[in-house]
Design a protein around this motif. Structure first.
Motif, mmCIF file in Angstrom:
data_model
loop_
_atom_site.group_PDB
_atom_site.id
_atom_site.type_symbol
_atom_site.label_atom_id
_atom_site.label_comp_id
_atom_site.label_asym_id
_atom_site.label_seq_id
_atom_site.Cartn_x
_atom_site.Cartn_y
_atom_site.Cartn_z
ATOM 1 N N VAL A 224 35.225 34.858 48.521
ATOM 2 C CA VAL A 224 33.814 35.206 48.611
ATOM 3 C C VAL A 224 33.043 34.425 47.552
ATOM 4 C CG1 VAL A 224 34.031 37.161 47.028
ATOM 5 C CG2 VAL A 224 32.181 37.136 48.701
ATOM 6 N N ALA A 225 31.821 34.031 47.887
ATOM 7 C CA ALA A 225 30.963 33.377 46.899
ATOM 8 C C ALA A 225 30.290 34.452 46.050
ATOM 9 C CB ALA A 225 29.913 32.525 47.601
ATOM 10 N N GLN A 226 30.247 34.239 44.755
ATOM 11 C CA GLN A 226 29.621 35.212 43.873
ATOM 12 C C GLN A 226 29.082 34.522 42.625
ATOM 13 O OE1 GLN A 226 33.469 35.565 43.649
ATOM 14 N NE2 GLN A 226 32.907 33.965 42.207
ATOM 15 N N LYS A 227 28.192 35.220 41.945
ATOM 16 C CA LYS A 227 27.700 34.750 40.658
ATOM 17 C C LYS A 227 28.473 35.382 39.519
ATOM 18 C CE LYS A 227 23.415 33.892 39.841
ATOM 19 N NZ LYS A 227 21.947 34.017 39.632
ATOM 20 N N VAL A 228 28.911 36.634 39.698
ATOM 21 C CA VAL A 228 29.646 37.326 38.638
ATOM 22 C C VAL A 228 30.886 37.995 39.227
ATOM 23 C CG1 VAL A 228 29.582 39.082 36.843
ATOM 24 C CG2 VAL A 228 27.526 37.744 37.338
ATOM 25 N N LEU A 229 32.043 37.563 38.779
ATOM 26 C CA LEU A 229 33.312 38.178 39.159
ATOM 27 C C LEU A 229 33.832 38.983 37.976
ATOM 28 C CD1 LEU A 229 35.893 38.426 40.980
ATOM 29 C CD2 LEU A 229 36.721 36.371 39.815
ATOM 30 N N SER A 230 34.232 40.210 38.234
ATOM 31 C CA SER A 230 34.777 41.071 37.174
ATOM 32 C C SER A 230 36.114 41.636 37.630
ATOM 33 C CB SER A 230 33.819 42.218 36.847
ATOM 34 O OG SER A 230 32.577 41.731 36.385
ATOM 35 N N THR B 273 38.385 38.290 47.747
ATOM 36 C CA THR B 273 37.748 38.317 49.059
ATOM 37 C C THR B 273 37.182 39.689 49.370
ATOM 38 O OG1 THR B 273 38.090 37.883 51.414
ATOM 39 C CG2 THR B 273 39.899 38.930 50.237
ATOM 40 N N GLY B 274 36.167 39.681 50.208
ATOM 41 C CA GLY B 274 35.619 40.939 50.680
ATOM 42 C C GLY B 274 36.066 41.253 52.089
ATOM 43 N N ASN B 275 36.621 40.234 52.798
ATOM 44 C CA ASN B 275 37.026 40.447 54.188
ATOM 45 C C ASN B 275 38.516 40.248 54.416
ATOM 46 O OD1 ASN B 275 37.426 37.679 54.081
ATOM 47 N ND2 ASN B 275 35.584 37.169 55.236
ATOM 48 N N GLY B 276 39.258 39.959 53.359
ATOM 49 C CA GLY B 276 40.705 39.866 53.476
ATOM 50 C C GLY B 276 41.252 38.514 53.850
ATOM 51 N N THR B 277 40.389 37.515 54.124
ATOM 52 C CA THR B 277 40.903 36.227 54.584
ATOM 53 C C THR B 277 40.409 35.026 53.790
ATOM 54 O OG1 THR B 277 39.106 36.057 56.206
ATOM 55 C CG2 THR B 277 41.170 37.070 56.955
ATOM 56 N N LYS C 151 32.085 29.739 45.423
ATOM 57 C CA LYS C 151 33.438 30.130 45.778
ATOM 58 C C LYS C 151 34.384 29.477 44.766
ATOM 59 C CE LYS C 151 32.783 30.807 50.746
ATOM 60 N NZ LYS C 151 33.266 30.430 52.104
ATOM 61 N N ILE C 152 35.170 30.284 44.116
ATOM 62 C CA ILE C 152 36.036 29.768 43.060
ATOM 63 C C ILE C 152 37.447 30.318 43.214
ATOM 64 C CG2 ILE C 152 34.150 29.495 41.408
ATOM 65 C CD1 ILE C 152 35.152 32.108 40.079
ATOM 66 N N ALA C 153 38.364 29.676 42.529
ATOM 67 C CA ALA C 153 39.724 30.174 42.398
ATOM 68 C C ALA C 153 40.115 30.075 40.932
ATOM 69 C CB ALA C 153 40.684 29.378 43.270
ATOM 70 N N LEU C 154 41.162 30.776 40.575
ATOM 71 C CA LEU C 154 41.673 30.749 39.206
ATOM 72 C C LEU C 154 43.106 30.253 39.212
ATOM 73 C CD1 LEU C 154 40.413 34.279 38.045
ATOM 74 C CD2 LEU C 154 39.275 32.083 37.685
ATOM 75 N N THR C 155 43.447 29.462 38.227
ATOM 76 C CA THR C 155 44.837 29.104 37.972
ATOM 77 C C THR C 155 45.173 29.513 36.549
ATOM 78 O OG1 THR C 155 44.305 26.863 37.196
ATOM 79 C CG2 THR C 155 44.744 27.139 39.549
ATOM 80 N N VAL C 156 46.444 29.770 36.305
ATOM 81 C CA VAL C 156 46.875 30.213 34.979
ATOM 82 C C VAL C 156 48.035 29.338 34.524
ATOM 83 C CG1 VAL C 156 47.629 32.161 33.576
ATOM 84 C CG2 VAL C 156 46.177 32.569 35.575
#
Length: 216
Positions: free
Chosen positions: A176-182, A169-173, A83-88
Motif C-alpha cells: 500500500v502507498a502511504q506517507k506514514v508507516l508505523s 498491505t491493506g488488501n493482502g496482495t 509504496k516502499i519495502a524494507l530490507t534488514v
C-alpha cells in the motif's frame, strides 16, 4: 544645422538596420523538477534495545539462555505517499551461532549475530513484525517478496537478514502507498552456553542491524 541633420539621418539608419536584424521568434521554456518521494525510517529510543546488566549466574552450562522478548517502534515517514519495502542487514553476521535460534522456532535465515568477545560468540537474536501495523492510520499486515518486489506473499512476521523485501498491505496482495508507516518490531535474543563465553569479564551484547527503505 546641416551637421545635425546628417547625425539624425545616421541614427535613424542605424536603428532601421538594428530592427531589420531583430530575431523573428522567441523561446518559451517550461521548467521544473519531478522529485521522487523521500522516506525516512526512525526507531524509538535511538534504535537501542537495552537489556541492561545480566548476571553471569543466569547462564547455564550445556544450554542456551533465551532473554525476554522486547519491542521497539519503527516509523517510516515520507514526504509524499509512496509504496516502499524494507530490507534488514545483519551487521554482525560473522558472530552468528549456528542453530542458536532453533529454540524459538526460527532457523538460521532469521538468526542475527550478537557480536563476539575474546573470540567467543555471544549469541543471536530474532526480529519479527508485530500485528497492529498501520499505514496513515489504517490497519495493514506484513507481506514478503523474494524477488525484489515483483511478487508478494503473506508474511510470517519473522524478518530474514538477506534475500527478502518486507512491506505492508491493506488488501493482502500488494504493498500500500502511504506517507506514514508505523509498526512494532519484536526482538528475541538467545545467549550462548555458559562454557562458550568468557564469563570472567564483562561480555557486552553487540547486536547491530541496518533497516533500509526500498522504493517500489
Amino acid at each position: 544645422m546641416k551637421r545635425l541633420l546628417n547625425m539624425l539621418t545616421l541614427v535613424a539608419a542605424a536603428s532601421a538596420a538594428s530592427l531589420s536584424h531583430a530575431a523573428p521568434s522567441v523561446e518559451l521554456k517550461v521548467t521544473g523538477v519531478i522529485r521522487p518521494a523521500a522516506c525516512t525510517p526512525i526507531l524509538a529510543a535511538d534504535g537501542v534495545v537495552d537489556y541492561g546488566s545480566i548476571s553471569a549466574g543466569a547462564l547455564r552450562h550445556g544450554q542456551t539462555t533465551a532473554l525476554p522478548a522486547r519491542q521497539i517502534a519503527l516509523t517510516v515517514s515520507c514526504n509524499a505517499a509512496a509504496k516502499i519495502a524494507l530490507t534488514v542487514i545483519d551487521n554482525r553476521a560473522s558472530s552468528r551461532v549456528a542453530g542458536i535460534t532453533d529454540s524459538i522456532q526460527a532457523g538460521n535465515a532469521y538468526n542475527f549475530g550478537l557480536g563476539a568477545m575474546a573470540g567467543k560468540k555471544v549469541g543471536g537474536y530474532v526480529l519479527s513484525f508485530q500485528d497492529g501495523a498501520t499505514a496513515d492510520g489504517r490497519s495493514v499486515t506484513s507481506i514478503v517478496s523474494t524477488d525484489n518486489g515483483s511478487n508478494w506473499n503473506a508474511g510470517s512476521g519473522y524478518i530474514q537478514h538477506q534475500g527478502q523485501y518486507f512491506s505492508f498491505t491493506g488488501n493482502g496482495t500488494q504493498p500500500v502507498a502511504q506517507k506514514v508507516l508505523s509498526t512494532l518490531i519484536t526482538v528475541n535474543p538467545v545467549l550462548n552456553k555458559a562454557e562458550e563465553l568468557p564469563l570472567d569479564q564483562d561480555v557486552p551484547l553487540d547486536g547491530s542491524a541496518t533497516i533500509e527503505v526500498k522504493y517500489l
